[in-house]
Scaffold this motif. Sequence first.
Motif, PDB file in Angstrom:
ATOM      1  N   LYS A  46       0.817  -1.209   0.000  1.00 35.57           N
ATOM      2  CA  LYS A  46       0.000   0.000   0.000  1.00 35.57           C
ATOM      3  C   LYS A  46       0.853   1.262   0.000  1.00 35.57           C
ATOM      4  O   LYS A  46       0.587   2.212  -0.756  1.00 35.57           O
ATOM      5  N   ARG A  47       1.910   1.270   0.821  1.00 33.52           N
ATOM      6  CA  ARG A  47       2.705   2.488   1.001  1.00 33.52           C
ATOM      7  C   ARG A  47       3.878   2.622   0.029  1.00 33.52           C
ATOM      8  O   ARG A  47       4.295   3.739  -0.303  1.00 33.52           O
ATOM      9  N   TYR A  48       4.431   1.483  -0.419  1.00 35.56           N
ATOM     10  CA  TYR A  48       5.724   1.563  -1.106  1.00 35.56           C
ATOM     11  C   TYR A  48       5.758   0.960  -2.511  1.00 35.56           C
ATOM     12  O   TYR A  48       6.763   1.077  -3.198  1.00 35.56           O
ATOM     13  N   LYS A  49       4.675   0.343  -2.940  1.00 34.20           N
ATOM     14  CA  LYS A  49       4.676  -0.288  -4.260  1.00 34.20           C
ATOM     15  C   LYS A  49       5.092   0.682  -5.355  1.00 34.20           C
ATOM     16  O   LYS A  49       5.861   0.331  -6.261  1.00 34.20           O
ATOM     17  N   ASN A  50       4.602   1.893  -5.294  1.00 37.31           N
ATOM     18  CA  ASN A  50       4.889   2.870  -6.344  1.00 37.31           C
ATOM     19  C   ASN A  50       6.119   3.732  -6.052  1.00 37.31           C
ATOM     20  O   ASN A  50       6.473   4.603  -6.856  1.00 37.31           O
ATOM     21  N   LYS A  51       6.745   3.503  -4.902  1.00 35.63           N
ATOM     22  CA  LYS A  51       7.918   4.300  -4.535  1.00 35.63           C
ATOM     23  C   LYS A  51       9.234   3.586  -4.797  1.00 35.63           C
ATOM     24  O   LYS A  51      10.279   4.228  -4.912  1.00 35.63           O
ATOM     25  N   VAL A  52       9.184   2.248  -4.857  1.00 37.23           N
ATOM     26  CA  VAL A  52      10.421   1.492  -5.037  1.00 37.23           C
ATOM     27  C   VAL A  52      10.514   0.973  -6.469  1.00 37.23           C
ATOM     28  O   VAL A  52       9.511   0.888  -7.186  1.00 37.23           O
ATOM     29  N   GLU A  53      11.722   0.636  -6.863  1.00 32.92           N
ATOM     30  CA  GLU A  53      11.940   0.051  -8.183  1.00 32.92           C
ATOM     31  C   GLU A  53      11.690  -1.456  -8.119  1.00 32.92           C
ATOM     32  O   GLU A  53      11.978  -2.109  -7.112  1.00 32.92           O
ATOM     33  N   TRP A  54      11.171  -2.030  -9.212  1.00 32.12           N
ATOM     34  CA  TRP A  54      10.874  -3.450  -9.294  1.00 32.12           C
ATOM     35  C   TRP A  54      11.638  -4.065 -10.462  1.00 32.12           C
ATOM     36  O   TRP A  54      11.727  -3.478 -11.527  1.00 32.12           O
ATOM     37  N   GLU A  55      12.167  -5.267 -10.245  1.00 30.81           N
ATOM     38  CA  GLU A  55      12.828  -5.990 -11.335  1.00 30.81           C
ATOM     39  C   GLU A  55      11.831  -6.860 -12.098  1.00 30.81           C
ATOM     40  O   GLU A  55      12.029  -7.182 -13.262  1.00 30.81           O
ATOM     41  N   ASP A  56      10.797  -7.275 -11.410  1.00 30.67           N
ATOM     42  CA  ASP A  56       9.733  -8.073 -11.997  1.00 30.67           C
ATOM     43  C   ASP A  56       8.559  -7.988 -11.037  1.00 30.67           C
ATOM     44  O   ASP A  56       8.669  -7.410  -9.953  1.00 30.67           O
ATOM     45  N   GLU A  57       7.428  -8.555 -11.393  1.00 29.59           N
ATOM     46  CA  GLU A  57       6.270  -8.526 -10.500  1.00 29.59           C
ATOM     47  C   GLU A  57       6.612  -9.156  -9.154  1.00 29.59           C
ATOM     48  O   GLU A  57       7.088 -10.295  -9.085  1.00 29.59           O
ATOM     49  N   LEU A  58       6.405  -8.416  -8.083  1.00 31.80           N
ATOM     50  CA  LEU A  58       6.660  -8.842  -6.701  1.00 31.80           C
ATOM     51  C   LEU A  58       8.139  -9.066  -6.390  1.00 31.80           C
ATOM     52  O   LEU A  58       8.480  -9.635  -5.358  1.00 31.80           O
ATOM     53  N   MET A  59       9.034  -8.647  -7.273  1.00 36.44           N
ATOM     54  CA  MET A  59      10.469  -8.778  -7.020  1.00 36.44           C
ATOM     55  C   MET A  59      11.086  -7.385  -7.040  1.00 36.44           C
ATOM     56  O   MET A  59      11.430  -6.854  -8.096  1.00 36.44           O
ATOM     57  N   PHE A  60      11.229  -6.794  -5.848  1.00 33.43           N
ATOM     58  CA  PHE A  60      11.752  -5.447  -5.810  1.00 33.43           C
ATOM     59  C   PHE A  60      13.264  -5.408  -6.013  1.00 33.43           C
ATOM     60  O   PHE A  60      13.961  -6.396  -5.800  1.00 33.43           O
ATOM     61  N   ASN A  61      13.732  -4.248  -6.443  1.00 32.46           N
ATOM     62  CA  ASN A  61      15.158  -4.051  -6.681  1.00 32.46           C
ATOM     63  C   ASN A  61      15.859  -3.827  -5.343  1.00 32.46           C
ATOM     64  O   ASN A  61      15.469  -2.955  -4.564  1.00 32.46           O
TER      65      ASN A  61
END
Length: 428
Positions: free
Chosen positions: A347-362
């Motif tokens: 809710k808070r960070y999905k759009n704030k962090v970078e993602w390498e793939d779905e559900l796999m954050f950088n």
Amino acid sequence: MSDIYDFIGIGIGPFNLSLAALTEDMADLNSIFFEETSKMEWHPGMLIEGTNLQVPFLADLVTFADPTSPFSYLNYLHKHKRLYPFFFYHNMEVPRHEYNDYLQWAAGQIDRLHFGKRVVDVWDEEDHYKVRVLDLDAEETEEYLTKHIVMATGSEPLILENMHGFPHKDVLHTSRYLYEKEALLKADHITIVGSGQSAAEIFYDLLEERENKEFLLTWLTRSEGIFQLESAKLGQEFFSPDYVNYFHQLPFKKRNQALETLEPLRNGIDYETLNGIYELLYHYSIGGKDPKVTIQPLVEVNNIERDKEAYNLSCRQWQAEKDFNYHTEKVILATGYKPHIPDWFMKRYKNKVEWEDELMFNVSRHYELVFKKERANRFYVVTNIEHSHGTAATNLGLSVQRNMEIINHLTGEKRFDTDGPFVFQQFE
């Protein structure tokens, strides 16, 4: 809420407990840890008598950072007057029951650990974080401020959609095995679905119970075979900081391919368990007796349906491309685990962090989440990092190394020596 902590640890398993132990004597670091379970317990549903960790006792909470630490496993043995018994035990691996007791002993000495406290929200306040915590006993919330976060929320059972909704006493994940074992032993036919060490340990445990019972025992696994864990010394060097350094700098696609290659290292079954299973099967079959056991690899179970007081499994031998139904009374799902990512995080960070793939954050090499907008206030993760750090993701032997790197990075000081090389091989 006026105090601002240097960091807050979310979750208290072996990883964050190690972080707490390593920072216990650092007076300049003000920290606090929260865990929603009521006490320190490590996989209580799988603490089967006679089972050991798959790593040597040196992979405790602190030894790779500081062998003289009062939180070492050897000091635990010393304090409990078990050094001589362990010496004569002649085994590098720690019994699981004793490892759990060791973690509870260590946790009992650290005041900054708070159990029965669920983190329900974490706000990004730009120059700090605000953490809301629910006291599960008092049913009241509290708020804390912190410069940095270390999230170690662990994993949760992975159960396929069409395997949900059945009574726990009939269809259960391996994580609930000991809770349901008494009911299982009253059945006429028990089937284990899945592979890996947990599946093998439960199969072995039930096979031992067959000395006084008459139930049928089946093991179905999609794996190509029931294979031994790679234990050669050079193979074990892949569980080293050197390999993590190499793995992390690979492109995302190459990292995923490497994880597949390392499957025998990561998910095989130890020799003692496989050997014990075979010896029991041999003894049960003497004189032409039927051991009442079915072991079948290459089988995927695609569905479970209730059939009166039992269950039908829809199966497919995927290599031969043959479908069949299998009837059983109880089902144990050895389907593994998935990372537990809290709802508040998405809710808070999905759009704030970078993602390498779905559900796999950088995730950076130092276990820091990579935000789209650079910040001084760090958010470290040791959950859901298999894709970024490979063999370091869940291995207890590398947990201390992870925490040394996090402490160095968080403080901006070289408080621990993390420079290699550490092994004989080189990977690039």
